[in-house]
Structure formats: C-alpha cells, structure tokens
Design a protein around this motif. Structure first.
Motif, PDB file in Angstrom:
ATOM      1  N   CYS A 281       0.902  -1.063  -0.079  1.00  0.00           N
ATOM      2  CA  CYS A 281      -0.159   0.021   0.011  1.00  0.00           C
ATOM      3  C   CYS A 281       0.943   1.192  -0.061  1.00  0.00           C
ATOM      4  CB  CYS A 281      -0.886  -0.051   1.220  1.00  0.00           C
ATOM      5  SG  CYS A 281      -1.896   1.572   1.359  1.00  0.00           S
ATOM      6  N   THR A 282       0.453   2.267  -0.763  1.00  0.00           N
ATOM      7  CA  THR A 282       1.284   3.424  -1.002  1.00  0.00           C
ATOM      8  C   THR A 282       1.036   4.531  -0.018  1.00  0.00           C
ATOM      9  OG1 THR A 282       0.012   4.186  -2.858  1.00  0.00           O
ATOM     10  CG2 THR A 282       2.212   3.004  -3.401  1.00  0.00           C
TER      11      THR A 282
ATOM     12  N   GLU B  48      -1.007  -6.622  -0.292  1.00  0.00           N
ATOM     13  CA  GLU B  48      -2.066  -7.486  -0.880  1.00  0.00           C
ATOM     14  C   GLU B  48      -1.930  -8.213  -2.000  1.00  0.00           C
ATOM     15  OE1 GLU B  48      -5.274  -7.245   0.248  1.00  0.00           O
ATOM     16  OE2 GLU B  48      -4.792  -5.783   1.420  1.00  0.00           O
ATOM     17  N   MET B  49      -2.655  -9.491  -2.207  1.00  0.00           N
ATOM     18  CA  MET B  49      -2.022 -10.263  -3.296  1.00  0.00           C
ATOM     19  C   MET B  49      -2.418  -9.771  -4.572  1.00  0.00           C
ATOM     20  SD  MET B  49      -3.289 -14.252  -3.139  1.00  0.00           S
ATOM     21  CE  MET B  49      -4.623 -14.210  -2.247  1.00  0.00           C
ATOM     22  N   MET B  50      -3.656  -8.968  -4.760  1.00  0.00           N
ATOM     23  CA  MET B  50      -3.919  -8.486  -6.089  1.00  0.00           C
ATOM     24  C   MET B  50      -3.691  -6.921  -5.921  1.00  0.00           C
ATOM     25  SD  MET B  50      -5.269 -11.028  -7.822  1.00  0.00           S
ATOM     26  CE  MET B  50      -6.407 -10.070  -9.001  1.00  0.00           C
ATOM     27  N   LYS B  51      -3.331  -6.419  -7.029  1.00  0.00           N
ATOM     28  CA  LYS B  51      -2.948  -5.005  -7.036  1.00  0.00           C
ATOM     29  C   LYS B  51      -4.384  -4.355  -7.162  1.00  0.00           C
ATOM     30  CE  LYS B  51       0.500  -2.194  -9.113  1.00  0.00           C
ATOM     31  NZ  LYS B  51       1.711  -2.130 -10.013  1.00  0.00           N
ATOM     32  N   VAL B  52      -4.277  -3.493  -6.243  1.00  0.00           N
ATOM     33  CA  VAL B  52      -5.803  -2.466  -6.212  1.00  0.00           C
ATOM     34  C   VAL B  52      -5.177  -1.026  -6.462  1.00  0.00           C
ATOM     35  CG1 VAL B  52      -7.505  -1.587  -4.863  1.00  0.00           C
ATOM     36  CG2 VAL B  52      -6.844  -3.900  -4.433  1.00  0.00           C
TER      37      VAL B  52
ATOM     38  N   ILE C 218      -6.897  -3.121   0.679  1.00  0.00           N
ATOM     39  CA  ILE C 218      -8.214  -3.061   0.581  1.00  0.00           C
ATOM     40  C   ILE C 218      -8.807  -1.932   1.468  1.00  0.00           C
ATOM     41  CG2 ILE C 218     -10.372  -4.317   1.132  1.00  0.00           C
ATOM     42  CD1 ILE C 218      -9.013  -5.579  -1.261  1.00  0.00           C
ATOM     43  N   LYS C 219      -7.816  -1.603   2.685  1.00  0.00           N
ATOM     44  CA  LYS C 219      -8.554  -0.789   3.752  1.00  0.00           C
ATOM     45  C   LYS C 219      -8.613   0.780   3.145  1.00  0.00           C
ATOM     46  CE  LYS C 219      -7.957   0.899   8.195  1.00  0.00           C
ATOM     47  NZ  LYS C 219      -6.929   0.716   9.678  1.00  0.00           N
ATOM     48  N   HIS C 220      -7.717   1.261   2.132  1.00  0.00           N
ATOM     49  CA  HIS C 220      -7.487   2.485   1.675  1.00  0.00           C
ATOM     50  C   HIS C 220      -7.749   2.448   0.260  1.00  0.00           C
ATOM     51  CE1 HIS C 220      -4.480   2.331   5.276  1.00  0.00           C
ATOM     52  NE2 HIS C 220      -5.301   3.339   5.553  1.00  0.00           N
TER      53      HIS C 220
ATOM     54  N   HIS D 268      -7.427   7.225   0.990  1.00  0.00           N
ATOM     55  CA  HIS D 268      -6.072   7.792   1.183  1.00  0.00           C
ATOM     56  C   HIS D 268      -5.775   9.039   0.754  1.00  0.00           C
ATOM     57  CE1 HIS D 268      -7.180   6.384  -2.991  1.00  0.00           C
ATOM     58  NE2 HIS D 268      -6.415   7.091  -3.518  1.00  0.00           N
ATOM     59  N   ASP D 269      -6.682   9.933   1.087  1.00  0.00           N
ATOM     60  CA  ASP D 269      -6.448  11.242   0.656  1.00  0.00           C
ATOM     61  C   ASP D 269      -6.129  11.431  -0.738  1.00  0.00           C
ATOM     62  OD1 ASP D 269      -7.195  12.070   3.333  1.00  0.00           O
ATOM     63  OD2 ASP D 269      -5.469  11.826   3.861  1.00  0.00           O
ATOM     64  N   CYS D 270      -6.936  11.195  -1.456  1.00  0.00           N
ATOM     65  CA  CYS D 270      -6.558  11.056  -3.184  1.00  0.00           C
ATOM     66  C   CYS D 270      -6.264  12.527  -3.586  1.00  0.00           C
ATOM     67  CB  CYS D 270      -7.735  10.370  -3.966  1.00  0.00           C
ATOM     68  SG  CYS D 270      -7.202  10.066  -5.623  1.00  0.00           S
TER      69      CYS D 270
END
Length: 144
Positions: A100-101, A109-113, A124-126, A132-134
């Motif tokens: 997570c960045t 995570e296993m999969m890239k979100v 998944i949480k962010h 994540h304050d996009c």
C-alpha cells in the motif's frame, strides 16, 4: 507305485522337498518349491540383477540413473551436491507483494488495487479515494 521321473527337488539346502510343480528362479535359474521361490526365501545371490528400481531425488523429484555396482545412496548424494535443480527460494515465493502506498500503512495485498483517480496502489482498507486522501483528479466521488 512311485513316479520317479516326475517333479524335482527343491534346491534350498534345508528343504530338498520333492515338488511336482517346481518353480524356476528367474534370477539364479535354480529350482525351488513354492515355499522358497521368493528371492529372500532362498537367499538368492543373483537377486540384484532383477532389482530395477530407480532412485528419485528427494528434493527435485528427478529420477537418478544408477549403474550396476554403484550404491544408490552415494549416487543420489552426489546428484544433490552437484546437479540438483532444487531451489529453496522458489518454494517460498511471496504471495503478498503489492504494498500500500498510503503513508504509514504497511499492508500488502495479493492483487494490485489501483485507484482510478491517482493511479496509486493501495490495500483494501485504503482503496477508496477518501480513505487515502486522493490528490489525483477532481473531487472525490462519494463521502462514504
């Protein structure tokens, strides 16, 4: 009335039984009764000729060819020391590689979100822009 021409005596030294259906050992060629036909039962000195088992490397599961007269344990040990293709790093590949960045988050995570607005990779949480304050793009889509 005796039938002296029928059957043969067992070749086992301790048996010598007259057998009317004698069996011939396929390794040493001697004749035995049903009780002594197995290699172990008559301590066959030629049993090694019929032992055609191929040892398999316990690490890479590759069959190891063994020449006559060689000891399989030594040949397999030499294979492990020199030719074995076993790679312990390959067995323990990491599944969770996408970090997570979001600053301060250490989850993987296993999969890239990927965020559709800023293009960052998140857990998944962010994953939502508000979490994540996009800063990429316009206003957040929702305030969930």
């Amino acid at each position: 009335m005796e039938l002296p021409g029928l059957g043969e005596h067992c070749s086992e030294r301790t048996c010598k039984q007259l057998d009317f259906l004698p069996l011939k050992c396929d390794a040493c060629g001697e004749v035995f009764c049903k009780d002594h036909i197995r290699y172990d039962d008559h301590k066959c000195s030629s049993a090694y000729k019929k032992n055609v088992q191929v040892p398999v490397c316990p690490l890479c599961n590759t069959p190891i060819p063994v020449q006559k007269g060689e000891i399989p344990d030594i040949v397999v040990g030499a294979h492990i020391d020199k030719d074995c293709k076993y790679n312990p790093a390959q067995q323990k590949q990491k599944i969770f590689t996408n970090k997570c960045t979001k600053p301060g988050c250490k989850r993987k995570e296993m999969m890239k979100v990927v965020c559709e607005q800023c293009g960052g990779s998140f857990c998944i949480k962010h994953r939502h822009p508000l979490d994540h304050d996009c800063r990429g793009g316009s206003q957040p889509i929702s305030k969930a």
